[in-house]
Motif scaffolding. Structure first.
Motif, mmCIF file in Angstrom:
data_model
loop_
_atom_site.group_PDB
_atom_site.id
_atom_site.type_symbol
_atom_site.label_atom_id
_atom_site.label_comp_id
_atom_site.label_asym_id
_atom_site.label_seq_id
_atom_site.Cartn_x
_atom_site.Cartn_y
_atom_site.Cartn_z
ATOM 1 N N GLY A 1 0.786 -1.233 0.000
ATOM 2 C CA GLY A 1 0.000 0.000 0.000
ATOM 3 C C GLY A 1 0.818 1.283 0.000
ATOM 4 N N VAL A 2 2.135 1.173 0.024
ATOM 5 C CA VAL A 2 2.955 2.393 -0.012
ATOM 6 C C VAL A 2 2.694 3.166 -1.307
ATOM 7 C CG1 VAL A 2 5.321 3.257 -0.316
ATOM 8 C CG2 VAL A 2 4.825 1.598 1.493
ATOM 9 N N ASP A 3 2.446 4.455 -1.166
ATOM 10 C CA ASP A 3 2.222 5.321 -2.316
ATOM 11 C C ASP A 3 2.640 6.727 -1.904
ATOM 12 O OD1 ASP A 3 1.383 6.677 -4.535
ATOM 13 O OD2 ASP A 3 -0.754 6.438 -4.144
ATOM 14 N N LEU A 4 3.892 7.045 -2.142
ATOM 15 C CA LEU A 4 4.405 8.340 -1.693
ATOM 16 C C LEU A 4 5.189 8.993 -2.819
ATOM 17 C CD1 LEU A 4 7.708 7.934 -1.114
ATOM 18 C CD2 LEU A 4 6.841 6.663 0.843
ATOM 19 N N VAL A 5 5.431 10.279 -2.677
ATOM 20 C CA VAL A 5 6.270 10.942 -3.664
ATOM 21 C C VAL A 5 7.174 11.962 -2.988
ATOM 22 C CG1 VAL A 5 4.304 12.393 -4.325
ATOM 23 C CG2 VAL A 5 6.311 12.371 -5.779
ATOM 24 N N PHE A 6 8.436 11.848 -3.312
ATOM 25 C CA PHE A 6 9.415 12.817 -2.834
ATOM 26 C C PHE A 6 9.445 14.005 -3.774
ATOM 27 C CE2 PHE A 6 11.168 9.580 -0.119
ATOM 28 C CZ PHE A 6 11.866 10.282 0.855
ATOM 29 N N VAL A 7 9.541 15.194 -3.199
ATOM 30 C CA VAL A 7 9.888 16.380 -3.972
ATOM 31 C C VAL A 7 11.246 16.816 -3.437
ATOM 32 C CG1 VAL A 7 9.248 18.716 -4.639
ATOM 33 C CG2 VAL A 7 7.463 16.995 -4.214
ATOM 34 N N ARG A 8 12.265 16.482 -4.200
ATOM 35 C CA ARG A 8 13.645 16.771 -3.807
ATOM 36 C C ARG A 8 14.080 18.094 -4.442
ATOM 37 N NH1 ARG A 8 18.829 13.632 -6.518
ATOM 38 N NH2 ARG A 8 20.428 14.961 -5.610
ATOM 39 N N GLU A 9 14.562 19.022 -3.626
ATOM 40 C CA GLU A 9 15.106 20.261 -4.177
ATOM 41 C C GLU A 9 16.331 19.859 -4.999
ATOM 42 O OE1 GLU A 9 16.643 23.839 -5.282
ATOM 43 O OE2 GLU A 9 17.854 22.352 -4.217
ATOM 44 N N LEU A 10 16.481 20.402 -6.226
ATOM 45 C CA LEU A 10 17.479 19.821 -7.120
ATOM 46 C C LEU A 10 18.574 20.765 -7.604
ATOM 47 C CD1 LEU A 10 17.852 16.933 -8.264
ATOM 48 C CD2 LEU A 10 16.780 17.726 -10.374
ATOM 49 N N THR A 11 18.419 22.043 -7.402
ATOM 50 C CA THR A 11 19.434 22.938 -7.986
ATOM 51 C C THR A 11 20.102 23.838 -6.944
ATOM 52 O OG1 THR A 11 17.678 24.511 -8.573
ATOM 53 C CG2 THR A 11 18.393 22.975 -10.281
ATOM 54 N N GLY A 12 20.032 23.430 -5.668
ATOM 55 C CA GLY A 12 20.672 24.238 -4.630
ATOM 56 C C GLY A 12 21.365 23.370 -3.598
ATOM 57 N N GLY A 13 21.670 23.993 -2.462
ATOM 58 C CA GLY A 13 22.268 23.253 -1.355
ATOM 59 C C GLY A 13 23.710 22.879 -1.590
ATOM 60 N N ILE A 14 24.153 21.867 -0.895
ATOM 61 C CA ILE A 14 25.579 21.508 -0.868
ATOM 62 C C ILE A 14 26.115 21.046 -2.224
ATOM 63 C CG2 ILE A 14 25.284 19.080 -0.209
ATOM 64 C CD1 ILE A 14 27.567 19.581 1.883
ATOM 65 N N TYR A 15 25.208 20.587 -3.105
ATOM 66 C CA TYR A 15 25.637 20.179 -4.441
ATOM 67 C C TYR A 15 26.228 21.341 -5.234
ATOM 68 C CZ TYR A 15 23.634 15.449 -4.684
ATOM 69 O OH TYR A 15 23.364 14.118 -4.521
ATOM 70 N N PHE A 16 25.756 22.550 -4.934
ATOM 71 C CA PHE A 16 26.123 23.689 -5.784
ATOM 72 C C PHE A 16 26.937 24.756 -5.065
ATOM 73 C CE2 PHE A 16 22.624 21.636 -7.937
ATOM 74 C CZ PHE A 16 23.031 21.663 -9.263
ATOM 75 N N GLY A 17 27.216 24.557 -3.775
ATOM 76 C CA GLY A 17 27.973 25.562 -3.035
ATOM 77 C C GLY A 17 29.447 25.540 -3.405
ATOM 78 N N ALA A 18 30.162 26.575 -2.971
ATOM 79 C CA ALA A 18 31.594 26.660 -3.254
ATOM 80 C C ALA A 18 32.327 25.468 -2.634
ATOM 81 C CB ALA A 18 32.143 27.962 -2.691
ATOM 82 N N LYS A 19 33.329 24.976 -3.346
ATOM 83 C CA LYS A 19 34.136 23.856 -2.865
ATOM 84 C C LYS A 19 35.573 24.304 -2.724
ATOM 85 C CE LYS A 19 31.313 20.530 -5.409
ATOM 86 N NZ LYS A 19 30.571 20.055 -4.250
ATOM 87 N N THR A 20 36.238 23.788 -1.707
ATOM 88 C CA THR A 20 37.683 24.039 -1.619
ATOM 89 C C THR A 20 38.372 22.715 -1.348
ATOM 90 O OG1 THR A 20 37.786 24.345 0.777
ATOM 91 C CG2 THR A 20 37.264 26.293 -0.551
ATOM 92 N N ARG A 21 39.627 22.653 -1.746
ATOM 93 C CA ARG A 21 40.380 21.421 -1.536
ATOM 94 C C ARG A 21 41.872 21.727 -1.549
ATOM 95 N NH1 ARG A 21 40.353 15.624 -2.333
ATOM 96 N NH2 ARG A 21 42.288 15.184 -1.256
ATOM 97 N N ASP A 22 42.576 21.340 -0.490
ATOM 98 C CA ASP A 22 44.031 21.309 -0.602
ATOM 99 C C ASP A 22 44.504 19.973 -0.058
ATOM 100 O OD1 ASP A 22 44.155 21.575 2.167
ATOM 101 O OD2 ASP A 22 44.269 23.762 2.054
ATOM 102 N N ALA A 23 45.802 19.826 0.163
ATOM 103 C CA ALA A 23 46.333 18.499 0.476
ATOM 104 C C ALA A 23 45.622 17.851 1.668
ATOM 105 C CB ALA A 23 47.827 18.577 0.715
#
Ligand code: IPM
Ligand code: MG
Length: 354
Positions: A127-149
């Motif tokens: 009987g499961v019948d659900l739907v996710f609405v996932r925010e897709l163009t913001g958040g940690i996926y799109f924030g500034a990234k930094t990386r050093d050693a």
């Protein structure tokens, strides 16, 4: 009607399952008298190989000019070295951004014939019948990234406007369903989640007063999703929580291979893809489950082309096929599995006008 659809097979099992999504679309076109003009473009790893760019300008232009885009999957070991300069995933994130598809709908419905074939108890998932609405163009996926050693960072940020617009998509969807919305965040720890909760509360109260709203912390949500999944109807959450929880939720239906998705923005144009990814371990074997892609094609017809009857015809064909025991390897549970192409052909043959 006439519609332009850009087809992005991508990598791994992507081209195999996309072929079956296209087959379903072509069958709908033939039966209902629509002309779907399909344009195939390189995207993801294959586009890195052929154009040195996961999202070549020609591919992006085709997507922007299309009424809808059907995508298989991208990525694979060939392009995922830690120091890789070009990544298929970067192309996907850019495509989502360029298309402005900020709301990712990921429905999970348990087919009665498959309630016994999940890793969970049948009485929990039936009987499961659900739907996710996932925010897709913001958040940690799109924030500034930094990386050093020896350090790295990924910034997670959200504006109120980004939360408002995805909340409205979820609110409208909830009104068309069981009028129940669950918002998932981590507001006990994250500032972005505190903003999220505040905005969801305000928008729902003022614009969707007829929808019951609950807020759950993401860790608890991960638990409740497998403990009492039938309680959920529409679930709205930020980008990364949505990524993680939708893989979990797909297991309620029995296999990651069954789950479709629709990525929508403010206009009609949308991006449609199964949620499963490129599955390099089974690529080229012809055994992948095409149902997630075929159901994504149905969502494409419904949301981008306004063809609700045709969408339902595909969904009915899938349900009938599963009822009659059609099983790819991922859901075969010891029985004799059919191939990707056999499954796609059987489903296409079951598409009828009534
Ligand atoms: C998804 C995928 C993508 C994501 C990857 C391939 C970038 O996991 O669509 O769920 O994380 O959004
Ligand atoms: Mg994912």
């Amino acid at each position: 009607m006439m519609a332009n659809i850009t087809v992005l097979g991508g990598d791994g099992i992507g081209p195999e399952v996309t072929r079956e999504g296209v087959r379903a679309l072509q069958e709908v076109g033939r039966l209902f008298g629509h002309e779907f003009v399909l344009t195939e473009c390189d995207f993801g790893g294959i586009a890195i190989d052929n154009h040195n760019d996961p999202l070549p300008a020609t591919t992006l232009a085709s997507c922007l000019a299309a009424d809808a885009i059907l995508l298989g999957a991208i990525g694979g070991p060939k392009w995922s070295a830690p120091d890789a300069k070009l990544r298929p995933e970067t192309g996907l994130l850019r495509l989502r951004r360029e298309l402005g598809v900020y709301a990712n709908l990921r429905p999970v419905a348990v087919h009665p014939a498959l309630a016994d074939s999940t890793t969970l108890k049948a009485e929990v998932v039936r009987g499961v019948d659900l739907v996710f609405v996932r925010e897709l163009t913001g958040g940690i996926y799109f924030g500034a990234k930094t990386r050093d050693a020896d350090s790295a960072s990924d910034l997670c940020s959200y504006s109120a406007a980004e939360v408002e617009r995805v909340t409205r998509v979820a609110g409208r969807l909830a009104q068309a369903r069981r009028r129940k919305l669950t918002s998932i965040d981590k507001s006990n720890v994250l500032e972005t989640s505190r903003l999220w909760r505040e905005v969801v509360t305000r928008v729902m109260k003022s614009e969707f007063p007829d929808v019951a709203v609950e807020h759950i912390l993401v860790d608890a949500a991960a638990m409740h999703l497998i403990r009492r999944p039938t309680d959920f109807d529409v679930i709205v959450t930020e980008n990364m929580f949505g990524d993680i929880l939708t893989d979990e939720a797909s297991m309620l239906a029995g296999s990651l291979g069954l789950s479709p998705s629709a990525s929508l923005g403010d206009g009609k144009r949308g991006l449609y893809e199964p949620i499963h990814g490129s599955a390099p371990d089974i690529a080229g074997k012809g055994i992948a489950n095409p149902v997630g892609t075929i159901l994504s094609a149905a969502l494409l017809l419904r949301h981008s082309l306004g063809l609700a009857v045709e969408a339902a015809a595909i969904e009915r064909a899938v349900a009938t096929a599963l009822d009659r025991g059609l099983r790819t390897a991922d859901i075969a549970a010891g029985g004799r599995p059919v191939s990707t192409a056999e499954a796609g052909a059987a489903i296409a043959a079951l598409i009828t006008k009534v």
